[in-house]
Design an enzyme around this catalytic site. Structure first.
Site, PDB file in Angstrom:
ATOM      1  N   SER A  47      -7.505   1.868   4.700  1.00  0.00           N
ATOM      2  CA  SER A  47      -6.924   1.308   3.478  1.00  0.00           C
ATOM      3  C   SER A  47      -7.994   1.020   2.422  1.00  0.00           C
ATOM      4  O   SER A  47      -8.692   1.933   2.006  1.00  0.00           O
ATOM      5  CB  SER A  47      -6.101   0.058   3.831  1.00  0.00           C
ATOM      6  OG  SER A  47      -5.160  -0.219   2.832  1.00  0.00           O
ATOM      7  N   ASP A 176      -0.064   3.733   5.592  1.00  0.00           N
ATOM      8  CA  ASP A 176      -1.222   2.849   5.715  1.00  0.00           C
ATOM      9  C   ASP A 176      -1.803   2.809   7.132  1.00  0.00           C
ATOM     10  O   ASP A 176      -1.103   2.508   8.099  1.00  0.00           O
ATOM     11  CB  ASP A 176      -0.781   1.448   5.289  1.00  0.00           C
ATOM     12  CG  ASP A 176      -1.898   0.424   5.333  1.00  0.00           C
ATOM     13  OD1 ASP A 176      -3.081   0.814   5.277  1.00  0.00           O
ATOM     14  OD2 ASP A 176      -1.584  -0.784   5.408  1.00  0.00           O
TER      15      ASP A 176
END
Length: 296
Positions: A47, A176
């Protein structure tokens, strides 16, 4: 202290974790590496850790990343305008497409707008080997990407559900990486003699007497999940050096507070330097044994 390229010198790989705006503090850690002249042999990022890790792996000095970050987020109106430019959905989508999200953004467009221009298009053109961690939505598991188009891989790693559109790579729909591996130090096994990991996941913070709003609860739940995953991983195996900048007071989307986050993380600079110095210090076993042999 400058790290030698000699094979006798210890090597260090670096894992940068996910945590939204808190991950801006990764830059302070990278500055400590630069100040010591130590270059990681490999970097893994999830991320925000993938966003900053990939830029650093491109050979951009940490000081330049700091300046770029502060410049990009100095003007709130400009930031909002650029995010609107990267938006995927429209308000009418709520009525036409049912559950469509009108604030969803395209991660690849966001990176094009906010990344330094020096970041290359391909993994293969990076100065330091880099791994981006994403989650295969239908495969229900972790995906580590280390080749091919860089922007797509990092956009997938940062595709927070509800905020950033999933990315399709090789027929897989990726979201993610923090969903499965918020701190990917395990991906660096056998990449170096020592592994340094920077954890910025934390959890929700604030006035405990105030009930969280729905969106805040959703993001906070994700933080709690990520912190639990990290703690379970650390119970099995620990990196050689674990750094946790004191940035829990900041929220996931506090990017306009970049300067404050960097200032809050500043104390970890010396912690990183001390830890790296200890990792690079020659073993004392031989000297102690020699001293014992000299005793009458």
């Amino acid at each position: 202290m400058t790290a030698s390229k000699s094979s006798s010198e210890p090597s260090v790989a670096l894992a940068l974790g996910g945590g939204g705006a808190r991950g801006i503090s990764h830059i302070v850690v990278l500055e400590a590496f630069d100040e010591l002249g130590i270059r990681p042999t490999a970097i893994a990022g999830t991320s925000i850790g993938a966003i900053i890790g990939a830029a650093y792996a491109a050979g951009i000095p940490a000081k330049a990343l700091r300046k770029h970050m502060l410049d990009r987020f100095r003007d709130p109106a400009r930031v909002l305008s650029q995010l609107l430019e990267a938006r995927v959905g429209k308000i009418t989508d709520l009525f036409v497409k049912g559950f469509a999200n009108p604030v969803l953004v395209d991660g690849e467009k966001v990176l094009d707008l906010f990344w330094p221009e020096q970041v290359p298009d391909l993994f293969e053109d990076l100065a330091i080997p880099f791994i981006a961690i994403a989650t295969d939505f239908y495969g229900r598991g972790e995906t580590a990407i280390d080749s091919g188009p860089l922007v797509s891989a990092v956009a997938a790693s940062m595709a927070v559900p509800g905020l950033v559109r999933p990315v399709t790579i090789g027929g897989r729909h990726l979201i993610d990486g923090g969903v499965v591996n918020p701190l990917p130090f395990d991906r660096l096994a056998n990449r170096a003699q020592h592994i340094v990991a920077v954890d910025v996941a934390g959890g929700p913070a604030g006035d405990t007497s105030v009930r969280p709003e729905p969106f805040e609860a959703m993001i906070g739940a994700t933080q709690i999940m990520q912190a639990a995953i990290v703690n379970e991983k650390l119970a099995v195996r620990k990196p050689d050096l674990l750094i946790r900048p004191d940035v829990e007071r900041y929220r996931v989307l506090d990017f306009l507070k970049s300067k404050a986050i960097l200032n809050a993380a500043e104390p970890c600079r010396d912690e990183v330097k001390r830890g790296l110095a200890a990792l690079f210090e020659p073993p004392k076993v031989g000297r102690v044994s020699a001293a014992r042999r000299r005793r009458p």
